[in-house]
Scaffold this motif. Sequence first.
Motif, PDB file in Angstrom:
ATOM      1  N   VAL A  68       0.879  -0.851   0.449  1.00 40.99           N
ATOM      2  CA  VAL A  68       0.181  -0.573   0.227  1.00 40.99           C
ATOM      3  C   VAL A  68       0.866   1.352  -0.230  1.00 40.99           C
ATOM      4  CG1 VAL A  68      -1.665   1.001   1.022  1.00 40.99           C
ATOM      5  CG2 VAL A  68      -1.621  -1.309   0.696  1.00 40.99           C
ATOM      6  N   ARG A  69       0.427   2.411  -0.799  1.00 38.37           N
ATOM      7  CA  ARG A  69       1.306   3.069  -1.030  1.00 38.37           C
ATOM      8  C   ARG A  69       1.455   4.285   0.534  1.00 38.37           C
ATOM      9  NH1 ARG A  69       2.615   6.858  -4.454  1.00 38.37           N
ATOM     10  NH2 ARG A  69       2.788   9.435  -4.301  1.00 38.37           N
ATOM     11  N   GLY A  70       1.973   4.640   0.809  1.00 37.44           N
ATOM     12  CA  GLY A  70       2.502   5.460   1.824  1.00 37.44           C
ATOM     13  C   GLY A  70       2.674   4.442   3.722  1.00 37.44           C
ATOM     14  N   GLY A  71       2.495   4.935   4.602  1.00 42.33           N
ATOM     15  CA  GLY A  71       3.128   4.958   5.570  1.00 42.33           C
ATOM     16  C   GLY A  71       4.138   4.619   6.005  1.00 42.33           C
ATOM     17  N   GLY A  72       4.797   4.992   5.322  1.00 38.59           N
ATOM     18  CA  GLY A  72       6.578   5.582   6.173  1.00 38.59           C
ATOM     19  C   GLY A  72       7.133   5.786   7.461  1.00 38.59           C
ATOM     20  N   ARG A  73       6.395   6.423   7.607  1.00 33.24           N
ATOM     21  CA  ARG A  73       6.460   7.589   8.901  1.00 33.24           C
ATOM     22  C   ARG A  73       6.212   6.904   9.728  1.00 33.24           C
ATOM     23  NH1 ARG A  73       4.370  11.583  11.482  1.00 33.24           N
ATOM     24  NH2 ARG A  73       2.369  11.891   9.940  1.00 33.24           N
ATOM     25  N   LYS A  74       6.567   6.437  11.245  1.00 37.39           N
ATOM     26  CA  LYS A  74       5.775   6.290  12.371  1.00 37.39           C
ATOM     27  C   LYS A  74       5.206   7.594  12.405  1.00 37.39           C
ATOM     28  CE  LYS A  74       7.156   4.796  16.906  1.00 37.39           C
ATOM     29  NZ  LYS A  74       6.957   3.713  16.843  1.00 37.39           N
ATOM     30  N   PRO A  75       3.790   7.189  13.061  1.00 39.64           N
ATOM     31  CA  PRO A  75       2.806   7.726  13.725  1.00 39.64           C
ATOM     32  C   PRO A  75       2.884   9.101  14.430  1.00 39.64           C
ATOM     33  CG  PRO A  75       2.077   5.381  13.242  1.00 39.64           C
ATOM     34  CD  PRO A  75       3.455   5.798  12.934  1.00 39.64           C
ATOM     35  N   ARG A  76       3.270   8.104  15.865  1.00 40.03           N
ATOM     36  CA  ARG A  76       3.872   8.768  17.272  1.00 40.03           C
ATOM     37  C   ARG A  76       4.673   8.187  17.315  1.00 40.03           C
ATOM     38  NH1 ARG A  76      -2.038   6.928  17.590  1.00 40.03           N
ATOM     39  NH2 ARG A  76      -1.629   4.367  18.817  1.00 40.03           N
ATOM     40  N   PRO A  77       4.871   8.805  18.647  1.00 40.02           N
ATOM     41  CA  PRO A  77       6.468   8.157  19.690  1.00 40.02           C
ATOM     42  C   PRO A  77       6.494   6.629  19.514  1.00 40.02           C
ATOM     43  CG  PRO A  77       6.239  10.750  19.962  1.00 40.02           C
ATOM     44  CD  PRO A  77       5.282  10.391  18.802  1.00 40.02           C
ATOM     45  N   SER A 128      -1.281   3.514  22.501  1.00 39.58           N
ATOM     46  CA  SER A 128      -0.672   1.897  21.739  1.00 39.58           C
ATOM     47  C   SER A 128       0.750   2.414  21.184  1.00 39.58           C
ATOM     48  CB  SER A 128      -1.690   1.410  21.417  1.00 39.58           C
ATOM     49  OG  SER A 128      -1.703   2.527  19.947  1.00 39.58           O
ATOM     50  N   ARG A 129       1.429   1.219  20.804  1.00 39.84           N
ATOM     51  CA  ARG A 129       2.495   1.823  19.815  1.00 39.84           C
ATOM     52  C   ARG A 129       2.079   1.016  18.297  1.00 39.84           C
ATOM     53  NH1 ARG A 129       5.609  -2.638  23.398  1.00 39.84           N
ATOM     54  NH2 ARG A 129       3.711  -3.536  23.280  1.00 39.84           N
ATOM     55  N   GLN A 130       2.351   1.578  17.594  1.00 39.55           N
ATOM     56  CA  GLN A 130       2.598   2.166  16.400  1.00 39.55           C
ATOM     57  C   GLN A 130       3.735   2.393  15.021  1.00 39.55           C
ATOM     58  OE1 GLN A 130      -0.544   0.442  15.034  1.00 39.55           O
ATOM     59  NE2 GLN A 130      -1.193   0.294  16.800  1.00 39.55           N
ATOM     60  N   GLY A 131       3.386   1.506  14.722  1.00 44.76           N
ATOM     61  CA  GLY A 131       4.773   2.511  13.419  1.00 44.76           C
ATOM     62  C   GLY A 131       4.434   2.371  11.695  1.00 44.76           C
ATOM     63  N   SER A 132       2.744   1.980  11.619  1.00 47.50           N
ATOM     64  CA  SER A 132       2.696   2.143   9.903  1.00 47.50           C
ATOM     65  C   SER A 132       1.451   2.324   9.796  1.00 47.50           C
ATOM     66  CB  SER A 132       3.513   2.313   9.003  1.00 47.50           C
ATOM     67  OG  SER A 132       3.036   2.066   8.156  1.00 47.50           O
ATOM     68  N   ARG A 164      -0.130   2.295   7.305  1.00 46.40           N
ATOM     69  CA  ARG A 164      -0.368   1.056   6.903  1.00 46.40           C
ATOM     70  C   ARG A 164      -0.740  -0.557   7.624  1.00 46.40           C
ATOM     71  NH1 ARG A 164      -3.393   5.076   4.104  1.00 46.40           N
ATOM     72  NH2 ARG A 164      -2.262   6.110   2.997  1.00 46.40           N
ATOM     73  N   ALA A 165      -0.590  -0.853   8.502  1.00 49.64           N
ATOM     74  CA  ALA A 165      -0.998  -1.828   9.121  1.00 49.64           C
ATOM     75  C   ALA A 165      -2.403  -1.927   9.244  1.00 49.64           C
ATOM     76  CB  ALA A 165      -0.875  -1.063  10.434  1.00 49.64           C
ATOM     77  N   PRO A 166      -2.295  -3.931   8.763  1.00 51.83           N
ATOM     78  CA  PRO A 166      -4.063  -4.068   9.260  1.00 51.83           C
ATOM     79  C   PRO A 166      -5.045  -3.773   9.318  1.00 51.83           C
ATOM     80  CG  PRO A 166      -1.755  -5.721   8.746  1.00 51.83           C
ATOM     81  CD  PRO A 166      -1.791  -4.385   9.381  1.00 51.83           C
ATOM     82  N   GLN A 167      -4.272  -2.926  11.428  1.00 54.74           N
ATOM     83  CA  GLN A 167      -5.732  -2.858  11.650  1.00 54.74           C
ATOM     84  C   GLN A 167      -6.065  -1.188  11.380  1.00 54.74           C
ATOM     85  OE1 GLN A 167      -2.380  -3.262  12.413  1.00 54.74           O
ATOM     86  NE2 GLN A 167      -0.890  -1.867  13.489  1.00 54.74           N
ATOM     87  N   TRP A 168      -5.054  -0.130  10.680  1.00 56.05           N
ATOM     88  CA  TRP A 168      -5.704   0.631  10.435  1.00 56.05           C
ATOM     89  C   TRP A 168      -6.528   1.428   9.137  1.00 56.05           C
ATOM     90  CZ3 TRP A 168      -3.567   5.840  12.197  1.00 56.05           C
ATOM     91  CH2 TRP A 168      -2.592   5.845  13.325  1.00 56.05           C
ATOM     92  N   ARG A 169      -7.311   2.254   9.050  1.00 54.23           N
ATOM     93  CA  ARG A 169      -8.061   2.514   8.182  1.00 54.23           C
ATOM     94  C   ARG A 169      -7.637   2.436   7.241  1.00 54.23           C
ATOM     95  NH1 ARG A 169     -13.239   6.249   8.041  1.00 54.23           N
ATOM     96  NH2 ARG A 169     -14.028   6.323   5.636  1.00 54.23           N
ATOM     97  N   GLY A 170      -7.372   2.256   5.621  1.00 52.83           N
ATOM     98  CA  GLY A 170      -6.784   2.013   4.624  1.00 52.83           C
ATOM     99  C   GLY A 170      -5.569   1.738   4.238  1.00 52.83           C
ATOM    100  N   GLY A 171      -5.125   0.688   5.916  1.00 48.11           N
ATOM    101  CA  GLY A 171      -4.102  -0.171   5.418  1.00 48.11           C
ATOM    102  C   GLY A 171      -4.280  -1.057   4.576  1.00 48.11           C
ATOM    103  N   GLY A 172      -3.210  -1.909   4.499  1.00 51.25           N
ATOM    104  CA  GLY A 172      -3.165  -3.321   3.818  1.00 51.25           C
ATOM    105  C   GLY A 172      -4.024  -4.171   4.772  1.00 51.25           C
ATOM    106  N   VAL A 173      -4.419  -5.295   3.865  1.00 51.01           N
ATOM    107  CA  VAL A 173      -4.544  -6.791   3.920  1.00 51.01           C
ATOM    108  C   VAL A 173      -3.890  -7.383   4.953  1.00 51.01           C
ATOM    109  CG1 VAL A 173      -6.188  -8.931   3.320  1.00 51.01           C
ATOM    110  CG2 VAL A 173      -6.464  -7.060   2.461  1.00 51.01           C
ATOM    111  N   ALA A 174      -3.583  -8.568   5.947  1.00 48.67           N
ATOM    112  CA  ALA A 174      -3.199  -8.605   6.608  1.00 48.67           C
ATOM    113  C   ALA A 174      -2.719 -10.132   6.193  1.00 48.67           C
ATOM    114  CB  ALA A 174      -3.633  -9.906   7.939  1.00 48.67           C
ATOM    115  N   PHE A 175      -3.627 -11.066   5.519  1.00 56.08           N
ATOM    116  CA  PHE A 175      -2.935 -11.854   4.482  1.00 56.08           C
ATOM    117  C   PHE A 175      -3.918 -11.723   3.128  1.00 56.08           C
ATOM    118  CE2 PHE A 175      -2.822 -13.662   8.528  1.00 56.08           C
ATOM    119  CZ  PHE A 175      -1.740 -13.906   8.824  1.00 56.08           C
ATOM    120  N   PRO A 176      -3.453 -10.683   2.536  1.00 55.11           N
ATOM    121  CA  PRO A 176      -4.235 -10.539   0.972  1.00 55.11           C
ATOM    122  C   PRO A 176      -4.434 -12.561   0.171  1.00 55.11           C
ATOM    123  CG  PRO A 176      -2.315  -9.504   1.136  1.00 55.11           C
ATOM    124  CD  PRO A 176      -2.266 -10.643   2.046  1.00 55.11           C
ATOM    125  N   ARG A 177      -5.298 -11.504  -0.809  1.00 53.52           N
ATOM    126  CA  ARG A 177      -5.298 -12.968  -2.196  1.00 53.52           C
ATOM    127  C   ARG A 177      -4.408 -12.149  -2.870  1.00 53.52           C
ATOM    128  NH1 ARG A 177     -10.518 -14.258  -5.408  1.00 53.52           N
ATOM    129  NH2 ARG A 177     -11.153 -14.762  -2.308  1.00 53.52           N
TER     130      ARG A 177
END
Length: 207
Positions: free
Chosen positions: A132-141, A148-152, A154-167
Amino acid sequence: VSDTASQPAKSRMAMCAMSLKPAPRRLLRGLASSARSWAVRRPFQQRNARRDDAFEPRLAPLVPSTAEPHVQAWVSDWEAAAGQADARAGIALLRSDVWDLPLRPDLVHRCVVAQHAALKQVHRAGKSRHEVRGGGRKPRPQKGTGKSRQGSIRAPQWRGGGVAFPRQRRDFAMSLPRRVVDAGTKVALSDKLRRSALLVVGRLALD
């Protein structure tokens, strides 16, 4: 003269039979299996009482039914069939090792399954968090915000993020030995000729 020699022959045979040890069960099972004809076999290699009770017929070897190098087949002409009662145009000589083989459903089944698998395709595919395009920057410290600790983003739990196990698109094609493909084709042609269901088109021109 000993007592054994003075006894009648039948009693001596009975004593000898009683003195012999009973044959092992494995030997009896082997003798029983060897007594069966060649036309049946065990469906499984392992010994299982539930599955070894059923027997399957052996598959016929790929040997022509005739010893002649060629077989004869009638050749019919559709254009002559419209005006004549007999549409047979002659006799063709066909190789017996191609057109006179016994039916082997197992080889034909393997070839058909491989053809269907090669035609199967997956047109839809999802995107993972790395695609998925974007998500290269850490959203918060990492610490200090109480969240919670987040690194991108575009993680599956974020809206607009990627799919955990895509087809994913994949290739379902199966690789068969060349001999199996050739044998399946020859068996199919032989069965077509045997059932008079073989059509050979001389030209594809449309009048």
